[in-house]
Each structure stands twice: as C-alpha cells, then as structure tokens.
Design an enzyme around this catalytic site. Structure first.
Site, mmCIF file in Angstrom:
data_model
loop_
_atom_site.group_PDB
_atom_site.id
_atom_site.type_symbol
_atom_site.label_atom_id
_atom_site.label_comp_id
_atom_site.label_asym_id
_atom_site.label_seq_id
_atom_site.Cartn_x
_atom_site.Cartn_y
_atom_site.Cartn_z
ATOM 1 N N SER A 41 2.296 10.768 -2.677
ATOM 2 C CA SER A 41 0.872 10.566 -2.941
ATOM 3 C C SER A 41 0.031 11.566 -2.168
ATOM 4 O O SER A 41 0.197 11.730 -0.961
ATOM 5 C CB SER A 41 0.450 9.148 -2.545
ATOM 6 O OG SER A 41 0.859 8.219 -3.492
ATOM 7 N N ASP A 43 -9.753 7.666 -6.333
ATOM 8 C CA ASP A 43 -8.584 7.618 -5.452
ATOM 9 C C ASP A 43 -8.375 8.967 -4.771
ATOM 10 O O ASP A 43 -7.249 9.472 -4.698
ATOM 11 C CB ASP A 43 -7.330 7.188 -6.203
ATOM 12 C CG ASP A 43 -6.178 6.851 -5.233
ATOM 13 O OD1 ASP A 43 -6.481 6.527 -4.073
ATOM 14 O OD2 ASP A 43 -5.010 6.931 -5.647
ATOM 15 N N HIS A 76 -5.904 6.060 -1.228
ATOM 16 C CA HIS A 76 -5.029 4.952 -0.825
ATOM 17 C C HIS A 76 -4.067 5.356 0.295
ATOM 18 O O HIS A 76 -3.464 4.499 0.934
ATOM 19 C CB HIS A 76 -4.271 4.384 -2.025
ATOM 20 C CG HIS A 76 -3.157 5.228 -2.540
ATOM 21 N ND1 HIS A 76 -3.296 6.086 -3.605
ATOM 22 C CD2 HIS A 76 -1.858 5.351 -2.153
ATOM 23 C CE1 HIS A 76 -2.143 6.681 -3.857
ATOM 24 N NE2 HIS A 76 -1.253 6.249 -2.983
#
Length: 486
Positions: A226, A150, A120
């Site tokens: 992230s 992911d 993402h």
C-alpha cells in the site's frame, strides 16, 4: 464472495474527510516535476531475444524513489479481556498502553522531502518513520490527508540532502495490456518488484475509495505494498497501489492503484488545505438495455440524466432531464463514478466539452465547472427526546456537503452523520451514518427542520434509504419493534 481487502486498515470518516496537519500547506503541487507525457512505444515481442530483455534499468532508476513506511500508534483504549481478567484476579496495576505497529510503502514526489502514500497506511499514527532504499531513515510528519482519495502527503527533513524522485506519468494514457511494474514493501520483507499488465482501467464500484476509480493490474500486490508505485514500461508513475481483491488477503492477481492524475489533484488540494471537486449540478443513472433502446441507442453506454439543479453549470449549458451523457472531454461516461472522476480531475473554472444524446441525435455543449454550493446550510443537529431518532445527529445535504462526505450521496435531503452508542438506533442496529431520512412518524421530511418537528412529536416509525434501498422501521401493532423493506 470475494471482497476488496485493504493492505492496511482504511480509515474512512463521515465527517472531516479532508484532514490537514501542520502549518506548511503551500506550494506542494508546484514543487513536483511536470508530468512526463512522452508517448509509450508499444511493440509486441517477436523473437526469443526480445523476450529475454530486462526491466533492470527501469527498476534501478525508479526504485530509489520508493520508500518503506513504518508507523506506530499508542493504543490507550485499555488492555485485552484476558489482561483485564488477570489484573482483576491478581490485583495488578492499571493496564499499560500498547503500541501497535504497521508498515506500508510510499513514493518520493519532490526532492526536498515530499512523499505520497495511502491515507490508511498512516491514519492515526503517533510516529512515522521513512526508510529509503539506500538505508537512510527519516522521521516524517503528516502534512495533508484525504480519506476519500485514500491518499496522504508526508514531509521529511532532509537537512538539505536531495532525495531521489519518481517521474510522474499521465494515467489517462494507460491502455489495457500495457506493462506495469509494482514496487513496494510486501509483508515487511524489504523492497520488492513485481511485473504484470494493465488489466482494466476506469474500474469503479470497488468500494475501497469513495472516488471509486482505479487502474487494475495483475502485478502481484500484497500487504505492505500500500502506498507503493505502479510504473509504466518507461518507469513513470502511473498510480499509487492501494488495495487487492482477495478471499485470503494475499495476491490473487487483482490489484488496484489510484491513478497518477488523481495524485496531481491531491497535491493541488494540499496547497489549498481542502479538496474541492468541480460541480455541474447534474445527476444520472447508467443506461440499461431498455433505456438505451428508448433513447435511440443500439447498446447501453452513457449516463441518463435524472436531475439538473436549476441555476447550475449543467442547466446553464442546456443539459436537460432525459439527456444521455456520452463523453466528457473525450472520456466515455458509463456511470456516475466515471463522471465524478472526470469532474474531480479538472479544476474549477475549466470548460469541458460534453457530448450528449437527445431525441436520438448527438449534441455537443460546453460546461464550465463551478465549486459546489452549500445551499441549504448543513445545520448539523443532534436529536434528543423520546422519539425513534433520539441520540441521532442529522444534517441537511447540499452539493458541497455531499461532496465533502464523499459517499456517493445525493445533493439534497437529510443525512445521518452520527449515532450515539446508547441511542435506540444503535442498540437495535437499524440505522447507520450515511443513511437518508425520508419520513418520520409517517410524514415525509425534506429538511432538518422537518425532522426536528416530527421527532419532537415522539415519532415511533421511520423510513430511510441506504444505497438506493428503502426500509421502514418502527413499532408494530403488538408493540414489537421491526423493520421491512419499503
């Protein structure tokens, strides 16, 4: 109610979950150093002097291998409504494309320029820039990505320079209470280090990844973290930070990381250009207090087998409907998510030791993982005509296609894969991709061919299921459209 919040927009797609970009997709797993399995020495601090110990040496060793990632994407969809108004009122020229920028973190896993991050973080990016802790910068190319995990693999051209590399740890050895160190680029302020402990392992049902298996930590994780590293007390990679659980979007001490063992699986998939998880052809449901009692257990724990595919590895091993799977290769199986993780992290052809309960007695069987078959063929079909399903694309589910879609779907039935914007289902908002079609026009359907036949007759009613919940929609006696739970 609090919901999982991505530190950047998570791009999940029903079709094409595994994305391979650029030609170089061989040898990635082999280029990463072997997993460091040196046991962790666990000692409780027993003096003020021990409490004053520092993690600085660990951070100095690992931090250079954690990078900042900056992405840019050109938005060609048009300007905002206010810009449209100004252009129409003043006669301005056409709207100019807008550049959307985002940031995240990544981890160098091979000295020749391989970097792991979250899917993402880089999904849809037109440009990717990697900045090292020593201020070196490299443009990066997307090599391989999988939205179900992911995770994304980037490559930078170092022109022969060796990059600092993270040491890989074994996430299966993590225990609740172990020290964790999170390194990333929160809010774009630069590389930041936070510490905490492992709060939980084997977290499932979080909803941020279709594999739904995470290490939970209370180390502060914020937007921009992230793709960063979650380390153990020896500076080894335990996981890739991926999400936070928050009402506000800020850290509330509940963060999640994708286990390093799954990172290994992802690297092996990059070599092949596709992620294929092991399959045994067994489906089940978690035990309740009552079902545990009926199976001779004093507490819930295990997966009650509800279906076994004939001819599957599970059937060949002698697993039956009604059995309770307790452990797979020594790992407890509490629900379907944990079983999927155990199968996903072992290679096709691997024989697994399975402990099950049958008739109140424990038994042990060996199950050899196989690649999931694509039977029946998916037969992706857009429906037309004047039925309630006009504008809806459906397909047959199979073990292979269900795994590819990665949404916890069953291994048979008819699934909705796409809905056109002008379709009745889109305008009325009663159907979504991933829904399972069970009946059309009051007649049960089990294949795409059944759905085509019922739709051709102009069916005006539909029964479907979504995450185990059934609903019926259609025209009522007075000609109004409505839906009800079934």
């Amino acid at each position: 109610m609090a919901t999982p919040t991505k530190t950047a927009g998570l791009a999940l797609a029903i079709i094409g979950a595994a994305v391979a970009a650029h030609a170089q997709t061989t040898g990635f797993a082999a280029s990463v150093a072997p997993t460091d399995t040196t046991p962790v020495t666990r000692v409780v601090p027993d003096s003020p002097g021990q409490l004053s110990l520092s993690y600085a040496p660990i951070v100095k060793s690992a931090a250079p291998a954690v990078v900042n990632i900056y992405t840019a994407r050109v938005d060609r969809s048009g300007a905002s409504s206010m810009t449209d108004f100004m252009r129409q009122f003043y006669g301005a020229g056409p709207a100019q494309p807008r550049v959307q920028q985002s940031l995240g973190s990544g981890v160098v896993v091979a000295a020749d320029g391989l970097i792991i991050t979250n899917n993402h973080v880089v999904a849809g990016a037109d440009q990717i820039l990697v900045a090292l802790a020593d201020r070196r910068e490299y443009p990066a190319k997307l090599v391989f990505a999988d939205a179900r995990l992911d995770l994304a693999l980037l490559r930078v051209d170092t022109r022969g320079a060796a990059l600092p590399v993270i040491r890989m740890g074994d996430s299966d050895r993590a225990e609740v209470g172990d020290v964790t160190i999170a390194i990333g680029n929160p809010f774009g302020v630069g590389q930041t280090v936070t510490t905490g402990i492992v709060s939980a392992i084997a977290r499932t049902g979080i909803g941020v990844s279709d594999w739904q298996f995470f290490i939970q930590t209370d180390a502060a994780i914020n937007p921009g973290n992230s793709g960063g590293a979650l380390l153990d007390s020896q500076g080894r990679l335990m996981g890739i930070n991926t999400a936070i659980f928050s009402r506000t979007g800020g850290s509330n001490g509940i963060g999640f990381a994708i286990p390093s063992k799954m990172v290994r699986v992802f690297l092996a998939a990059a070599d092949k250009g596709k992620l294929v998880s092991g399959w045994i052809g067994v489906e089940g449901e978690p035990l309740t207090t009552e079902s545990a009692r009926l199976n001779g257990l004093d507490r819930p724990g295990g997966l009650l087998v509800t279906a076994v595919v004939p001819g599957s590895p599970g059937a060949a091993a002698g697993i039956r409907i009604g059995d309770v799977l307790r452990t797979v290769d020594g790992k407890e199986v509490a629900d379907g998510g944990q079983l999927r993780y155990s199968l996903a992290t072992e290679g096709v052809g691997r024989a697994l030791d399975v402990v099950l309960m049958r008739g109140g007695r424990e038994q042990r069987v060996a199950v050899t993982l196989a690649a999931p078959p694509e039977t029946p063929a998916r037969q992706v079909t857009p429906l037309t005509g004047k039925s309630i399903l006009s504008g809806v694309t459906v397909a047959n589910l199979s073990p292979a296609y269900a795994q590819e879609l990665g949404a916890g779907l069953p291994e048979s039935g008819v699934v909705v894969v796409q809905i056109l914007g002008q379709a009745p289902a889109a305008r009325l908002g009663f159907l979504k991709p991933g829904d399972l079609i069970e009946a059309v026009g009051g007649q049960p359907v089990g294949t795409v061919a059944d759905v085509i036949a019922r739709a051709a007759a102009g069916a005006t009613s539909l029964r479907f299921s979504r995450s185990g919940q059934r609903a019926e929609c259609g025209l009522t006696a007075n000609g109004q459209f409505g839906c009800r739970t079934a």
